[in-house]
Write an enzyme that holds these catalytic residues in place. Sequence first.
Site, PDB file in Angstrom:
ATOM      1  N   GLU A  96      81.681 -34.020 -13.239  1.00 43.35           N
ATOM      2  CA  GLU A  96      82.993 -34.562 -13.582  1.00 43.35           C
ATOM      3  C   GLU A  96      83.988 -33.463 -13.928  1.00 43.35           C
ATOM      4  O   GLU A  96      85.152 -33.490 -13.506  1.00 43.35           O
ATOM      5  CB  GLU A  96      82.877 -35.523 -14.774  1.00 43.35           C
ATOM      6  CG  GLU A  96      81.952 -36.711 -14.551  1.00 43.35           C
ATOM      7  CD  GLU A  96      80.537 -36.447 -15.054  1.00 43.35           C
ATOM      8  OE1 GLU A  96      79.980 -35.377 -14.740  1.00 43.35           O
ATOM      9  OE2 GLU A  96      79.985 -37.312 -15.771  1.00 43.35           O
ATOM     10  N   CYS A 115      81.363 -34.921 -21.207  1.00 52.01           N
ATOM     11  CA  CYS A 115      82.274 -35.140 -20.084  1.00 52.01           C
ATOM     12  C   CYS A 115      83.333 -36.186 -20.420  1.00 52.01           C
ATOM     13  O   CYS A 115      84.449 -36.142 -19.891  1.00 52.01           O
ATOM     14  CB  CYS A 115      81.480 -35.572 -18.857  1.00 52.01           C
ATOM     15  SG  CYS A 115      80.438 -34.258 -18.187  1.00 52.01           S
ATOM     16  N   ALA A 167      52.828 -33.069   8.628  1.00 54.36           N
ATOM     17  CA  ALA A 167      53.125 -33.453  10.003  1.00 54.36           C
ATOM     18  C   ALA A 167      51.802 -33.635  10.731  1.00 54.36           C
ATOM     19  O   ALA A 167      50.889 -32.812  10.583  1.00 54.36           O
ATOM     20  CB  ALA A 167      53.970 -32.390  10.693  1.00 54.36           C
ATOM     21  N   TRP A 204      53.382 -25.652  16.987  1.00 53.19           N
ATOM     22  CA  TRP A 204      53.906 -26.488  15.903  1.00 53.19           C
ATOM     23  C   TRP A 204      53.506 -27.918  16.175  1.00 53.19           C
ATOM     24  O   TRP A 204      53.571 -28.374  17.321  1.00 53.19           O
ATOM     25  CB  TRP A 204      55.420 -26.365  15.777  1.00 53.19           C
ATOM     26  CG  TRP A 204      55.882 -25.015  15.404  1.00 53.19           C
ATOM     27  CD1 TRP A 204      56.378 -24.053  16.238  1.00 53.19           C
ATOM     28  CD2 TRP A 204      55.913 -24.462  14.077  1.00 53.19           C
ATOM     29  NE1 TRP A 204      56.726 -22.938  15.519  1.00 53.19           N
ATOM     30  CE2 TRP A 204      56.459 -23.162  14.181  1.00 53.19           C
ATOM     31  CE3 TRP A 204      55.551 -24.939  12.824  1.00 53.19           C
ATOM     32  CZ2 TRP A 204      56.640 -22.342  13.079  1.00 53.19           C
ATOM     33  CZ3 TRP A 204      55.735 -24.130  11.732  1.00 53.19           C
ATOM     34  CH2 TRP A 204      56.266 -22.846  11.862  1.00 53.19           C
ATOM     35  N   ARG A 215      63.147 -28.627   1.309  1.00 53.92           N
ATOM     36  CA  ARG A 215      62.784 -27.471   0.485  1.00 53.92           C
ATOM     37  C   ARG A 215      63.982 -26.972  -0.315  1.00 53.92           C
ATOM     38  O   ARG A 215      63.850 -26.591  -1.478  1.00 53.92           O
ATOM     39  CB  ARG A 215      62.259 -26.337   1.362  1.00 53.92           C
ATOM     40  CG  ARG A 215      60.852 -26.528   1.901  1.00 53.92           C
ATOM     41  CD  ARG A 215      60.451 -25.346   2.746  1.00 53.92           C
ATOM     42  NE  ARG A 215      59.070 -25.410   3.210  1.00 53.92           N
ATOM     43  CZ  ARG A 215      58.497 -24.469   3.948  1.00 53.92           C
ATOM     44  NH1 ARG A 215      59.193 -23.400   4.312  1.00 53.92           N
ATOM     45  NH2 ARG A 215      57.235 -24.594   4.326  1.00 53.92           N
ATOM     46  N   THR A 268      45.995 -23.034   2.935  1.00 52.70           N
ATOM     47  CA  THR A 268      47.227 -23.011   3.709  1.00 52.70           C
ATOM     48  C   THR A 268      47.734 -21.580   3.874  1.00 52.70           C
ATOM     49  O   THR A 268      48.196 -21.189   4.949  1.00 52.70           O
ATOM     50  CB  THR A 268      48.299 -23.885   3.029  1.00 52.70           C
ATOM     51  OG1 THR A 268      47.860 -25.246   3.036  1.00 52.70           O
ATOM     52  CG2 THR A 268      49.630 -23.792   3.750  1.00 52.70           C
ATOM     53  N   ASP A 324      48.004 -20.000   7.566  1.00 51.32           N
ATOM     54  CA  ASP A 324      49.352 -19.908   8.144  1.00 51.32           C
ATOM     55  C   ASP A 324      50.185 -18.735   7.647  1.00 51.32           C
ATOM     56  O   ASP A 324      51.204 -18.415   8.261  1.00 51.32           O
ATOM     57  CB  ASP A 324      50.122 -21.208   7.865  1.00 51.32           C
ATOM     58  CG  ASP A 324      49.445 -22.430   8.467  1.00 51.32           C
ATOM     59  OD1 ASP A 324      48.760 -22.273   9.486  1.00 51.32           O
ATOM     60  OD2 ASP A 324      49.615 -23.525   7.909  1.00 51.32           O
ATOM     61  N   GLU A 329      52.796 -29.299  -0.014  1.00 51.76           N
ATOM     62  CA  GLU A 329      52.643 -29.071   1.423  1.00 51.76           C
ATOM     63  C   GLU A 329      51.196 -28.816   1.843  1.00 51.76           C
ATOM     64  O   GLU A 329      50.945 -28.343   2.938  1.00 51.76           O
ATOM     65  CB  GLU A 329      53.550 -27.917   1.864  1.00 51.76           C
ATOM     66  CG  GLU A 329      55.032 -28.236   1.743  1.00 51.76           C
ATOM     67  CD  GLU A 329      55.899 -27.428   2.693  1.00 51.76           C
ATOM     68  OE1 GLU A 329      55.374 -26.882   3.676  1.00 51.76           O
ATOM     69  OE2 GLU A 329      57.108 -27.332   2.445  1.00 51.76           O
ATOM     70  N   SER A 364      43.335 -34.182  -3.638  1.00 50.04           N
ATOM     71  CA  SER A 364      43.228 -34.063  -5.096  1.00 50.04           C
ATOM     72  C   SER A 364      44.440 -34.659  -5.794  1.00 50.04           C
ATOM     73  O   SER A 364      44.317 -35.297  -6.846  1.00 50.04           O
ATOM     74  CB  SER A 364      43.067 -32.592  -5.478  1.00 50.04           C
ATOM     75  OG  SER A 364      41.863 -32.055  -4.975  1.00 50.04           O
TER      76      SER A 364
END
Length: 378
Positions: free
Chosen positions: A60, A92, A161, A177, A191, A203, A207, A304, A312
């Site tokens: 504001e 405010c 994905a 991909w 993200r 991961t 990757d 991710e 888990s």
Amino acid sequence: MMSDSFTEVDITHMKRALELGQMGRGRSSPNPAVGAVIVDEAGNRVGEGFTMPPGQAHAEVVALGMAGERARGGTLYVTLEPCASYGRTPPCTEAIIKAGIKRVFYAAADPNPKMQGGAEVLHNAGIDVYFGLLQEEAIEAHAPFFHWLKTRRPYVIAKYAMTLDGKIATVTGDSRWVSCEASRQEVYKLRDECDSIIVGAGTVLADDPLLTARLPASYMEGRLPHQPVPVVLDSRGRIPITAKVVRPGAILVTTAQINPELRKAFEAKGMETLLLEQDSSVRVDLLALLEELGRRGHLLSLLEGGGELMSSFFFSPPRPLINKVWAFIAPKVAGGLVAPGPMGGVGVNFMREALQFGKVAYRQSGVDLLVEAWLPEE
């Protein structure tokens, strides 16, 4: 102060306020990512703003600063009830009254008891106050803040994905991909709104991800620079010191099983290390991790993977530690009996025991289908 007869013009301005609020996500935490629009007496939009980082101006006040004298006699549209109490900044409501605003529309009530009462203060000052314009959309937009306020833990979105046959990689482990370029851009945008990204050691080993939001300058225009905090769960210290995620600002969450010298090596690279182990000292305590991130003011965390970590979080007793799922389904088939799926663990024995989601939404993302699913709140 409630109205059921909002005009199309009112709706348009509040939609813009919601868009502005989204631009502050990941930056304003632990404050809510509020957006605000000011319209002058002639109906011209003269001020816009979103909440700045902690200690700086709320939405504001930013919008009022842009509008200046043009705000006098005008209308304020804001996604959350204006605050009436002193915190790191003055209330405010004080700035709104001083600016001469005549009407205020706010979408959702502030559940924070310390900040409530703004609508009443404005009404008592002679300002017309209207509540509930795009309320449902505002509650969804502020879900991370509401959840954090209730639990003191970040709201967790699990993202993955997969192919049409439910694979996140081939039998050789290749995953680049699964999703299309448009979907990867959607993930970067998500993200950008998050305070942290959580992954497991598997991961990183598979990757070697950067875990950053890589967006074009055109998208970032008007947004403050921001990158989420990478959080790697590695109970034994398996990731290499050369991994891209080993850098200042990142967090390695581990246990007493890690080699003390290796821990020092990670810290020498600027990576923070946290020992958050369960009683067995074999696994990281996930609830303790979320509580620690909550203490740091993280409102929104993106999970991710990989599959074991996903499982888990999904099947953590007594209830899941995730709030929402983003599942990208690509029009591909990978096959392979041992090709991995998005979920590991032991699973359930009977379909009636499967985790049931409530609200579900579907939308196209390039050639992929994006399924958004929400778990019912506690």
